[in-house]
Write a protein that holds these residues in place. Structure first.
Motif, short mmCIF file in Angstrom:
data_model
loop_
_atom_site.label_atom_id
_atom_site.label_comp_id
_atom_site.label_asym_id
_atom_site.label_seq_id
_atom_site.Cartn_x
_atom_site.Cartn_y
_atom_site.Cartn_z
N VAL A 191 -26.48 71.18 12.80
CA VAL A 191 -26.45 72.02 11.43
C VAL A 191 -27.07 73.45 11.60
O VAL A 191 -26.39 74.54 11.26
CB VAL A 191 -26.44 71.14 10.28
CG1 VAL A 191 -26.34 72.24 9.20
CG2 VAL A 191 -25.44 69.98 9.92
N LYS A 192 -28.24 73.26 11.79
CA LYS A 192 -29.05 74.70 11.89
C LYS A 192 -28.56 75.59 12.97
O LYS A 192 -28.54 76.77 12.84
CB LYS A 192 -30.50 74.40 11.98
CG LYS A 192 -31.67 75.56 12.26
CD LYS A 192 -32.68 74.94 12.34
CE LYS A 192 -33.84 76.07 12.33
NZ LYS A 192 -35.20 75.59 12.67
N GLU A 193 -28.17 74.92 14.01
CA GLU A 193 -27.93 75.82 15.34
C GLU A 193 -26.53 76.47 15.20
O GLU A 193 -26.35 77.50 15.34
CB GLU A 193 -27.82 74.82 16.51
CG GLU A 193 -29.08 74.61 17.07
CD GLU A 193 -28.89 73.56 18.50
OE1 GLU A 193 -27.87 73.37 18.97
OE2 GLU A 193 -30.03 72.80 18.77
N VAL A 194 -25.68 75.59 14.46
CA VAL A 194 -24.13 76.33 14.08
C VAL A 194 -24.54 77.20 13.02
O VAL A 194 -23.82 78.37 13.05
CB VAL A 194 -23.28 75.14 13.61
CG1 VAL A 194 -22.15 75.68 13.01
CG2 VAL A 194 -23.05 74.12 14.63
N GLU A 195 -25.00 77.16 12.12
CA GLU A 195 -25.43 78.18 11.01
C GLU A 195 -26.02 79.45 11.48
O GLU A 195 -25.90 80.42 11.07
CB GLU A 195 -26.32 77.48 9.80
CG GLU A 195 -25.63 76.66 9.21
CD GLU A 195 -26.48 75.95 8.09
OE1 GLU A 195 -25.76 75.65 6.83
OE2 GLU A 195 -27.68 75.78 8.07
N GLN A 196 -26.83 79.14 12.60
CA GLN A 196 -27.45 80.39 13.38
C GLN A 196 -26.34 81.05 14.43
O GLN A 196 -26.79 82.14 15.11
CB GLN A 196 -28.83 79.92 14.26
CG GLN A 196 -29.80 79.46 13.17
CD GLN A 196 -30.97 79.00 14.16
OE1 GLN A 196 -30.68 78.48 15.16
NE2 GLN A 196 -32.41 78.95 13.24
N GLY A 197 -25.28 80.69 14.41
CA GLY A 197 -24.26 80.97 15.07
C GLY A 197 -24.37 81.07 16.81
O GLY A 197 -23.71 81.38 17.84
N LYS A 198 -25.06 79.70 17.04
CA LYS A 198 -25.29 79.39 18.63
C LYS A 198 -23.88 78.59 18.97
O LYS A 198 -23.97 78.52 20.06
CB LYS A 198 -26.32 78.33 18.61
CG LYS A 198 -27.86 79.07 18.25
CD LYS A 198 -28.98 78.54 18.41
CE LYS A 198 -30.05 79.32 18.27
NZ LYS A 198 -31.63 78.48 18.29
N HIS A 199 -23.38 78.24 18.20
CA HIS A 199 -21.86 77.59 18.77
C HIS A 199 -20.83 78.06 17.91
O HIS A 199 -20.29 77.52 16.84
CB HIS A 199 -22.08 75.89 18.24
CG HIS A 199 -23.32 75.47 18.90
ND1 HIS A 199 -23.61 75.29 20.25
CD2 HIS A 199 -24.65 74.91 18.23
CE1 HIS A 199 -24.64 74.70 20.54
NE2 HIS A 199 -25.27 74.71 19.22
N PRO A 200 -20.02 79.10 18.27
CA PRO A 200 -19.07 79.78 17.58
C PRO A 200 -17.74 79.12 17.56
O PRO A 200 -17.08 79.53 16.69
CB PRO A 200 -19.00 81.28 18.47
CG PRO A 200 -19.38 80.74 19.61
CD PRO A 200 -20.55 79.70 19.50
N GLY A 201 -17.72 77.88 18.02
CA GLY A 201 -16.61 77.29 18.19
C GLY A 201 -16.45 76.15 16.84
O GLY A 201 -15.62 75.31 16.72
N ALA A 202 -17.55 76.08 16.07
CA ALA A 202 -17.94 75.07 15.43
C ALA A 202 -18.26 75.78 14.05
O ALA A 202 -18.66 77.06 13.85
CB ALA A 202 -18.82 74.15 15.69
N HIS A 203 -18.20 74.96 12.73
CA HIS A 203 -18.73 75.40 11.40
C HIS A 203 -19.09 74.21 10.66
O HIS A 203 -19.08 73.09 11.24
CB HIS A 203 -17.59 75.93 10.69
CG HIS A 203 -16.31 75.01 10.54
ND1 HIS A 203 -15.47 74.77 11.11
CD2 HIS A 203 -16.33 74.21 9.23
CE1 HIS A 203 -14.63 73.90 10.77
NE2 HIS A 203 -14.92 73.63 9.44
N VAL A 204 -19.98 74.45 9.70
CA VAL A 204 -20.55 73.31 8.95
C VAL A 204 -19.44 73.23 7.56
O VAL A 204 -19.37 74.08 6.87
CB VAL A 204 -21.98 73.78 8.48
CG1 VAL A 204 -22.54 72.93 7.55
CG2 VAL A 204 -22.82 74.11 9.66
N VAL A 205 -19.65 71.89 7.18
CA VAL A 205 -19.08 71.44 6.20
C VAL A 205 -19.88 70.80 5.30
O VAL A 205 -20.91 70.25 5.88
CB VAL A 205 -17.75 70.62 6.27
CG1 VAL A 205 -16.62 71.69 6.82
CG2 VAL A 205 -17.77 69.49 7.00
N GLU A 206 -19.92 70.70 3.94
CA GLU A 206 -20.70 69.75 3.11
C GLU A 206 -19.94 68.76 2.45
O GLU A 206 -18.79 68.93 1.84
CB GLU A 206 -21.57 70.52 1.93
CG GLU A 206 -22.58 69.85 1.35
CD GLU A 206 -23.54 70.87 0.51
OE1 GLU A 206 -24.09 70.41 -0.46
OE2 GLU A 206 -23.85 71.94 0.86
N VAL A 207 -20.37 67.57 2.49
CA VAL A 207 -19.61 66.38 2.05
C VAL A 207 -20.72 65.48 1.33
O VAL A 207 -21.65 64.89 1.80
CB VAL A 207 -18.75 65.53 3.19
CG1 VAL A 207 -18.16 64.42 2.60
CG2 VAL A 207 -17.85 66.41 4.12
#
Length: 70
Positions: free
Chosen positions: A32-48
């Protein structure tokens, strides 16, 4: 772009860890931290239910979904 695959290793098949590139067991919080930092532009974070999870950005392909069949 690095592929992210959910390991479905948590309760009810949730992802407690993800396979990211050649790293087979990245903890959810780290992913989650890596995605939020923009390290994986093909993914995003959702909160459930108060928990954050990595999800693939929407497209018409199922082969690159985080929870695709292995």
């Amino acid at each position: 772009m690095t592929k992210i695959i959910g390991n479905n290793d948590g309760p009810g098949g949730r992802n407690d860890t993800y396979k990211i590139g050649n790293r087979p067991n990245v903890p959810r919080a780290q992913a989650v931290k890596e995605v939020e930092q923009g390290k994986h532009p093909g993914a995003h974070v959702v909160e459930v239910n108060g928990q954050k999870y990595v999800r693939d950005n929407p497209d018409n392909s199922k082969k690159d979904n985080v929870n695709r069949n292995k």
